[in-house]
Design an enzyme around this catalytic site. Structure first.
Site, PDB file in Angstrom:
ATOM      1  N   CYS A 263      43.428  10.369  27.239  1.00 14.27           N
ATOM      2  CA  CYS A 263      42.001  10.323  26.935  1.00 14.27           C
ATOM      3  C   CYS A 263      41.741  11.281  25.777  1.00 14.27           C
ATOM      4  O   CYS A 263      41.931  12.493  25.911  1.00 14.27           O
ATOM      5  CB  CYS A 263      41.188  10.734  28.167  1.00 14.27           C
ATOM      6  SG  CYS A 263      39.417  10.811  27.871  1.00 14.27           S
ATOM      7  N   GLY A 264      41.328  10.727  24.627  1.00 18.79           N
ATOM      8  CA  GLY A 264      41.150  11.546  23.430  1.00 18.79           C
ATOM      9  C   GLY A 264      40.019  12.554  23.535  1.00 18.79           C
ATOM     10  O   GLY A 264      40.193  13.746  23.251  1.00 18.79           O
TER      11      GLY A 264
ATOM     12  N   GLU B  17      35.489   0.689  28.817  1.00 19.81           N
ATOM     13  CA  GLU B  17      36.713   1.404  29.192  1.00 19.81           C
ATOM     14  C   GLU B  17      37.275   0.957  30.533  1.00 19.81           C
ATOM     15  O   GLU B  17      36.562   0.909  31.536  1.00 19.81           O
ATOM     16  CB  GLU B  17      36.432   2.911  29.269  1.00 19.81           C
ATOM     17  CG  GLU B  17      36.422   3.609  27.933  1.00 19.81           C
ATOM     18  CD  GLU B  17      36.617   5.110  28.075  1.00 19.81           C
ATOM     19  OE1 GLU B  17      37.639   5.527  28.680  1.00 19.81           O
ATOM     20  OE2 GLU B  17      35.760   5.860  27.599  1.00 19.81           O
TER      21      GLU B  17
ATOM     22  N   CYS C  72      34.638   6.876  23.285  1.00 25.05           N
ATOM     23  CA  CYS C  72      36.035   6.762  23.727  1.00 25.05           C
ATOM     24  C   CYS C  72      36.911   7.258  22.581  1.00 25.05           C
ATOM     25  O   CYS C  72      36.953   6.627  21.515  1.00 25.05           O
ATOM     26  CB  CYS C  72      36.374   5.319  24.083  1.00 25.05           C
ATOM     27  SG  CYS C  72      38.112   5.105  24.554  1.00 25.05           S
TER      28      CYS C  72
ATOM     29  N   THR D 296      40.372   7.703  22.205  1.00 22.82           N
ATOM     30  CA  THR D 296      41.499   6.865  21.801  1.00 22.82           C
ATOM     31  C   THR D 296      40.992   5.544  21.236  1.00 22.82           C
ATOM     32  O   THR D 296      41.655   4.913  20.411  1.00 22.82           O
ATOM     33  CB  THR D 296      42.458   6.595  22.983  1.00 22.82           C
ATOM     34  OG1 THR D 296      41.717   6.027  24.078  1.00 22.82           O
ATOM     35  CG2 THR D 296      43.164   7.867  23.435  1.00 22.82           C
TER      36      THR D 296
END
Length: 263
Positions: A74-75, A191, A201, A203
């Site tokens: 999870c970025g 997601e 989000c 990524t």
């Protein structure tokens, strides 16, 4: 037992964070994690993270999706846990930590609220009809669209995530529109693991920036601003026509509140 938690958000992508360096928590039940992340019956979050010790690194990031299951990278969560590590005094201005997809380097502002997180290199981008499919630590589907503000992202994203091709493993679905004001894009994401649209989000916007560089045949050192429902993010990277490298996801990461939760 009662455990102290910290709630962070990065461009509206929100997380419950717990300092588990003493290994007080041996394991987390999926149902309990889902309850904590529930916005009506729990604290409310897109995910939950444990910050743990890791030999040779500043810490290890353990990430759970809102559905209670351990997730892929999870970025925005990665950026928030870097801010959390600074808050705890684990790091100062830079860090190298372990996550589920490998080692990540990050730099954080002196104020502790802006994080630049290095993502994994990417070499493979596939096509699914007119959409792009790639993995930036999590799998993503990227589709250019119009009138994105009015789009029913939940219905369309749910249908793609649960079609016969992606249903078993799941995929994050990103709808992209070229920005009228900047050189960047407006992005909305459904997601997997949250099974809903989120405000951001990490990524996902990374996947969008890379896919758009390939789509536009843009090479060299690239910086792509992206607007999401929760704010603004930036992705910078190098693309030589074959490989994306030195990829950094940049944006805000802020403490919202802290408290105690019973585990």
């Amino acid at each position: 037992m009662h455990i102290k938690f910290f709630k962070y958000q990065g461009a509206g992508n929100d997380f419950v964070l717990i300092d588990n360096r003493e290994a007080t928590i041996k394991s987390l039940d999926n149902k309990l994690v889902a309850q904590i992340c529930d916005r009506r019956f729990g604290i409310g979050a897109d995910g939950l993270m444990l910050l743990q010790t890791e030999p040779g690194y500043d810490f290890r990031m353990i990430y759970y999706n809102a559905d209670g299951k351990e997730g892929s990278m999870c970025g925005n969560g990665g950026r928030c846990i870097v801010a959390f590590a600074k808050h705890l005094g684990v790091i100062t201005d830079t860090t190298t930590f372990q996550a589920v997809d490998g080692v990540h380097y990050a730099k954080i502002s002196a104020e502790g609220d802006w994080v630049s997180l290095q993502m994994i290199d990417v070499e493979v981008i596939e096509k699914d009809n007119d959409a792009y499919v790639l993995n930036t630590g999590s799998p993503h589907y990227v589709k250019l669209t119009t009138n994105l503000e009015a789009k029913n992202v939940y219905n369309e994203g749910y249908a793609i995530r649960n079609n016969t091709k992606y249903k078993t493993e799941g995929i994050n679905v990103n709808f992209v529109e070229k920005s009228k004001e900047t050189e960047g894009y407006f992005v909305r994401t459904f997601e997997r693991g949250v099974e809903n649209e989120t405000y951001a989000c990490g990524t996902g916007v990374t996947a969008v920036a890379l896919a758009m560089a390939k789509h536009n045949k843009t090479f060299g050192t690239i910086s792509t601003p992206i607007k999401v429902l929760g704010g603004d993010l930036n992705i910078r990277f190098n693309f030589d026509g074959k490989k994306f490298s030195n990829i950094f996801l940049e944006g805000p990461a802020k403490l919202v509140f802290e408290g105690e939760v019973e585990l």
